[in-house]
Scaffold this motif. Structure first.
Motif, PDB file in Angstrom:
ATOM      1  N   SER A 144      -1.074   7.183  -3.720  1.00 46.50           N
ATOM      2  CA  SER A 144      -1.732   6.508  -3.595  1.00 46.50           C
ATOM      3  C   SER A 144      -2.114   5.584  -4.355  1.00 46.50           C
ATOM      4  O   SER A 144      -3.223   5.502  -5.191  1.00 46.50           O
ATOM      5  N   ASP A 168       0.944  -1.663   0.280  1.00 48.82           N
ATOM      6  CA  ASP A 168       0.036  -0.210  -0.186  1.00 48.82           C
ATOM      7  C   ASP A 168       0.860   1.354   0.593  1.00 48.82           C
ATOM      8  O   ASP A 168       1.798   1.244   1.037  1.00 48.82           O
ATOM      9  N   ASP A 214      -0.017   5.028   0.487  1.00 47.28           N
ATOM     10  CA  ASP A 214      -0.583   6.131   0.996  1.00 47.28           C
ATOM     11  C   ASP A 214       0.149   7.721   1.040  1.00 47.28           C
ATOM     12  O   ASP A 214       0.793   8.171   1.775  1.00 47.28           O
TER      13      ASP A 214
END
Length: 590
Positions: A370, A351, A353
């Motif tokens: 993101s 991930d 972010d």
């Protein structure tokens, strides 16, 4: 070619010496032995003239043959002790110096490999090589010829002066009357030779740089027929190197004869005054033994003074090199911080972010990026050159640290992972493959004893590289030479595939992995890639859009921002950035 600036520094930089002493402390016993032997040698040297003076004035004058024989044995014993002490001192100081140099070089290299890539972007490779080799080697001279030798010379001078003034202060003052001239000539020589040494150092650096660059780029030189022009440039640099060395030779050839003349003048004054005093026995207390002893004292006294200039420059250059090394070791800003999280199994969820990143702290190459990659999913990154695709890979591997945002693997921030464990689980194949001058096996395992030949052959089967390796002389023992010069571009790429797969990574990164190979090799590699991606989270960066059409998600980057994301078909239907890239690429084939 720009000259390297060498600071003159102070003769003794106590802060640097204190840092050096930390490397000496593990060998404290040997260091104390060197100090004691230095003191002992300083005392023994002027003792012999004193004993000879006593023998001549007392034993010879009295005709005491037995006392003369005893004194001869004493002098012989002192000479043996002095020789043994000198041998032990030279060997132990050399041994101590080499131990310290080994430790400093190892510490320096350990520090260099812990630095972030941001540091290497701003620091020339040649400078780091100089710090690791030349500057560290200069330090060995500090231990063998610099500090210890200078301290020994100073002690010897002090003890000689003490014996001289104790014996006869009038003869001492007369003998030392030429010292100001010697000190003046030594000072002038020191300043001249310092500049000459710096010129030689610059000339050597320029010569090394030129030769290294032009041997590496020899194909360019020969392609454009520049051999004659480049040879003329080399001759000019070589001539500068010769002239720099000749200037240092000139200063030595002038200084040593001048120093000898000054020393001889001092001895001449001593003999004239002493002989006159001996002949005028009623008005002088000078003895034959004193005169002979003082001639020996003066010869002993002038030798270390003549060496002071050399010792000074050796010590000074060592201090400058030490300062450079310590400055590099003090650079903690670029050291990669290592976490401690080492999970038994990594699934491969990734991930990004709100990630912001800039190489130079000003111009962001990634802006508020993101994205989510589920375990086993294949994500493709596309975009024009400079869009930020490779930066995503660099950040995931923590080659660089992000400015803002977070990157997580299986929900854990990558900063919390043990760095070695994280990278072991991320297999990376780059467009520009680097191979060391070593065997294929060692280029794959990189010296890791945990990687067996069976694991290597298994990875080779996976990427379809077994056939070409088995055809090579020696197979896995085949030496690929510098940068893999004996292999084709495709073969080097296949070896990089094996190197990535041998650790069975859970996350696979392919950065333009097929852009440098021919169509036949690309087809073989594409088949291997399908097998490699199975069960792994895969990030594919490719200019050839045909290689990423089956990706679960294609992300389009432009100037560091995500412009579009979706499957190949949905992005073409959207008729945006991806569709434009697709039309531009396939126009070539229309």
């Amino acid at each position: 070619m720009e000259k390297e600036k060498v600071s003159s520094g102070n003769i003794i930089d106590w802060s640097v010496l204190r840092r050096l002493m930390k490397f000496v402390m593990p060998y404290k016993g040997r260091f104390i032995l060197v100090v004691l032997l230095t003191f002992l040698l300083g005392v023994l040297t002027p003792t012999r003239p004193f004993l000879i003076q006593y023998t001549i004035d007392h034993d010879v004058a009295a005709g005491d043959y037995g006392a003369m024989v005893n004194m001869m044995w004493l002098l012989l014993g002192l000479l043996v002790i002095n020789s043994i002490a000198q041998y032990v001192h030279t060997y132990v100081s050399g041994w101590l110096g080499q131990q310290v140099i080994r430790d400093i070089r190892a510490r320096l290299y350990q520090h260099i490999i812990s630095l972030r890539l941001r540091f290497f972007d701003k620091t020339p490779i040649g400078r780091l090589v100089t710090r690791s080799i030349s500057d560290v080697e200069t330090l060995s001279d500090v231990f063998s010829e610099g500090l210890a030798a200078m301290v020994g010379d100073l002690l010897q001078i002090l003890f000689i002066l003490a014996f001289m003034f104790w014996s006869n202060w009038r003869l001492s003052l007369l003998s030392l009357s030429t010292i100001p001239l010697l000190l003046l000539s030594t000072y002038v020589f020191k300043e001249k030779i310092k500049v000459a040494f710096n010129d030689v150092r610059n000339a050597v650096a320029n010569l090394n740089t030129f030769v290294q660059e032009h041997i590496t780029g020899m194909n360019i030189v020969q392609i454009f027929g520049s051999e004659k022009r480049e040879f003329e440039k080399f001759k000019q640099i070589n001539e500068e190197h010769k002239q720099s060395n000749l200037r240092s030779v000139l200063y030595y050839s002038v200084y040593y004869p001048v120093a000898e003349i000054i020393a001889a003048s001092g001895i001449g004054l001593l003999i004239w005054y002493g002989a006159k005093g001996i002949m005028d026995q009623q008005q002088s207390s000078i003895t034959v033994g004193e005169l002979i002893a003082f001639i020996m004292y003066i010869q002993m006294f002038f030798r270390p003074i003549r060496m002071i200039a050399d010792r000074y420059n050796t010590l000074q250059m060592g201090i400058v090199s030490s300062s450079r090394i310590m400055n590099l070791l003090d650079d903690q800003e670029h050291v990669q911080k290592n976490g401690s999280f080492k999970p038994h199994h990594i699934h491969g969820n990734v991930d990004f972010d709100n990630v912001w990143f800039a190489y130079n702290e000003e111009n962001y190459v990634l802006k508020n990026v993101s994205l989510h990659m589920a375990a086993g999913e294949t994500i493709a990154l596309v975009g024009a050159t400079g869009a930020g695709k490779s930066s995503v890979v660099n950040l995931l591997n923590r080659f660089y640290e992000i400015n803002k945002g977070s990157i997580k693997v299986d929900g854990v921030d990558i900063k919390d992972y043990d760095l070695g464990h994280l990278r072991k689980n991320i297999g990376v194949v780059l467009q520009d493959v680097f191979l060391f001058s070593d065997t294929i096996l060692n280029n794959i395992t990189l010296g890791n004893a945990d990687v067996t030949e069976a694991m290597v052959w298994h990875a080779a089967d996976l990427v379809g590289a077994r056939k070409f390796i088995e055809r090579l002389p020696g197979k896995l023992s085949y030496n690929v030479m510098e940068r893999g010069a004996t292999l084709s571009v495709g073969q080097r790429q296949l070896i990089s595939f094996i190197r990535a797969m041998v650790y069975d990574p859970k996350i696979l990164v392919l950065d333009e992995a097929t852009s440098s190979v021919d169509s036949e090799t690309e087809e073989m590699i594409q088949q291997a890639i399908v097998k490699m991606m199975h069960g792994r989270t895969s990030i594919v960066i490719a200019h050839r859009l045909s290689t990423i059409q089956k990706a679960n998600k294609i992300i389009v980057l432009d100037h560091g921002e995500i412009k579009e994301s979706g499957t190949h078909e949905s992005l073409l239907a959207h008729n945006g950035h991806y569709a434009q890239l697709h039309r531009m690429q396939y126009k070539e084939f229309i």
